[in-house]
Motif scaffolding. Structure first.
Motif, PDB file in Angstrom:
ATOM      1  N   SER A  13       0.823  -1.217   0.000  1.00 57.69           N
ATOM      2  CA  SER A  13       0.000   0.000   0.000  1.00 57.69           C
ATOM      3  C   SER A  13       0.849   1.255   0.000  1.00 57.69           C
ATOM      4  CB  SER A  13      -0.921   0.006   1.231  1.00 57.69           C
ATOM      5  OG  SER A  13      -0.152   0.033   2.419  1.00 57.69           O
ATOM      6  N   PHE A  21      -6.558   5.780   3.403  1.00 57.07           N
ATOM      7  CA  PHE A  21      -7.542   4.811   3.875  1.00 57.07           C
ATOM      8  C   PHE A  21      -7.643   4.981   5.381  1.00 57.07           C
ATOM      9  CE2 PHE A  21      -8.726   0.688   5.687  1.00 57.07           C
ATOM     10  CZ  PHE A  21      -9.880   0.421   4.976  1.00 57.07           C
ATOM     11  N   ASN A  38     -16.042   6.774  -0.421  1.00 58.78           N
ATOM     12  CA  ASN A  38     -14.780   7.248  -0.976  1.00 58.78           C
ATOM     13  C   ASN A  38     -15.013   8.586  -1.640  1.00 58.78           C
ATOM     14  OD1 ASN A  38     -15.697   6.397  -3.761  1.00 58.78           O
ATOM     15  ND2 ASN A  38     -13.557   6.899  -4.197  1.00 58.78           N
ATOM     16  N   TYR A  43     -10.478   7.024   1.088  1.00 57.18           N
ATOM     17  CA  TYR A  43     -11.478   6.026   1.451  1.00 57.18           C
ATOM     18  C   TYR A  43     -11.670   6.035   2.964  1.00 57.18           C
ATOM     19  CZ  TYR A  43     -11.179   4.086  -3.270  1.00 57.18           C
ATOM     20  OH  TYR A  43     -11.228   3.917  -4.634  1.00 57.18           O
ATOM     21  N   THR A  63     -13.755  -2.762   1.777  1.00 55.78           N
ATOM     22  CA  THR A  63     -13.435  -1.383   1.418  1.00 55.78           C
ATOM     23  C   THR A  63     -11.948  -1.227   1.137  1.00 55.78           C
ATOM     24  OG1 THR A  63     -15.232  -0.647   2.868  1.00 55.78           O
ATOM     25  CG2 THR A  63     -13.672   1.024   2.147  1.00 55.78           C
ATOM     26  N   TYR A  64     -11.111  -1.914   1.910  1.00 56.20           N
ATOM     27  CA  TYR A  64      -9.672  -1.830   1.690  1.00 56.20           C
ATOM     28  C   TYR A  64      -9.292  -2.415   0.334  1.00 56.20           C
ATOM     29  CZ  TYR A  64      -4.700  -1.784   2.745  1.00 56.20           C
ATOM     30  OH  TYR A  64      -3.342  -1.527   2.719  1.00 56.20           O
ATOM     31  N   TYR A  67      -9.879   0.184  -2.113  1.00 57.91           N
ATOM     32  CA  TYR A  67      -8.793   1.177  -2.026  1.00 57.91           C
ATOM     33  C   TYR A  67      -7.573   0.717  -2.817  1.00 57.91           C
ATOM     34  CZ  TYR A  67      -4.755   3.485   0.138  1.00 57.91           C
ATOM     35  OH  TYR A  67      -3.575   4.155   0.356  1.00 57.91           O
TER      36      TYR A  67
END
Length: 331
Positions: A13, A21, A38, A43, A63-64, A67
């Motif tokens: 990431s 995030f 988002n 996010y 959700t991650y 992202y």
């Protein structure tokens, strides 16, 4: 959970500089509720705990995954566009209408569901149970889930990360074959509610939002043109426009131009994120020029400006600990 997700995808990431995030815990919200949004490149997940309830990790992870994966689709507009005929197969599917209008959103959701089917559960989860999860997604209208699930079997044996194999995955989709598979699928009457709700950027921010999207997709020239247009018309945030021009210059390896734009951005910027990351990038430029004292000053300034920005704070702290060194190879 975040670490395990990155390990599976072989995607760090840390490569997403300037994106965020964030998970918020809201004790005043409705118990056990999870909400996600988002806004362009940021996010957010808001969780309300309940008595005796554990965190809904699957929803945070979903959700991650967005992202991590949403930017990838922007890099392959032509490969995504060729999937458009598949949308005609979804007219009677119970999925949200947004998935029926955009092949990028639909295909990304299918990939995410395939990843979840491959990785969610324990070591005792059987292949039949994983296939049942795939079938459930297919019946809701996510008709590429089976294709991506099968592709992940090969991906898991490869040393390359998803960023390097994603294009080949898209290229390998046989649209006619998937149309036939969709035609043979009996859609369910209801679909699971989508956790992540995409927030439309305000109208007045359209030029810069589009510029950021084009920059993420690798279209540097278009990003520069849009950011310069917003700057010339004085219609949007000048600090943000200058920051985009600086990022574009960085991608073009124009360090003098990048330094100039980052410094100009600091002169007019009001947004903490722009201020913090401008200082961080300037610190890195000075490190590359072996001007360590100047670099440290910028990292300290970034730490103050990015106190509420976890990724900016971490980047600034790292810069204070040791001089910046560019990656030796692309991820």
């Amino acid at each position: 959970m975040l670490f395990d997700t990155e390990i599976y995808l072989k995607v760090p990431s840390s490569g997403y500089l300037g994106r965020g995030f964030t998970v918020y815990l809201d004790p005043m919200g409705a118990p056990t509720q999870t909400n996600a949004r988002n806004y362009v490149s940021d996010y957010f997940v808001v969780i309300s705990p309940g008595k005796g309830e554990s965190l809904k990790m699957e929803q945070i992870r979903h959700t991650y995954l967005h992202y991590l994966l949403d930017p990838l689709a922007l890099k392959y507009p032509d490969l995504i566009k060729r999937l458009s005929p598949l949308l005609d197969s979804l007219k009677t599917a119970p999925m949200d209408e947004s998935f029926k209008d955009d092949p990028a959103i639909m295909s990304t959701e299918c990939l995410i569901r395939a990843i979840e089917a491959r990785t969610t559960g324990s070591t005792r989860t059987t292949e039949a149970e994983r296939q049942a999860a795939v079938s459930a997604s297919m019946e809701q209208g996510f008709i590429l889930t089976q294709y991506f699930y099968d592709s992940l079997l090969a991906f898991e044996k490869d040393q390359a990360g998803l960023r390097n194999t994603y294009g080949a995955m898209l290229l390998g989709i046989d649209v006619r074959k998937e149309e036939r598979r969709a035609a043979a699928t009996q859609f369910a009457s209801r679909a699971d509610p989508e956790i992540l709700h995409l927030a439309r950027p305000p109208l007045e921010g359209k030029l810069l939002s589009t510029a950021e999207q084009r920059l993420t997709a690798g279209d540097i020239a278009s990003a520069q043109k849009l950011a310069q247009q917003a700057l010339d018309e004085k219609s949007e945030d000048a600090g943000r426009a200058l920051f985009i021009l600086a990022e574009a210059a960085t991608k073009n390896k124009d360090m003098d131009g990048a330094r100039n734009y980052f410094e100009k951005a600091l002169g007019v910027a009001r947004e903490p994120k722009v201020i913090a990351w401008s200082h961080i990038y300037l610190g890195r430029i000075f490190d590359l020029e072996e001007e360590r004292d100047a670099a440290i000053d910028h990292y300290r300034a970034a730490l103050n400006a990015g106190e509420q920005l976890p990724e900016a704070k971490a980047a600034a702290q790292q810069g204070l600990q040791q001089p910046y060194e560019p990656p030796s190879h692309a991820q």
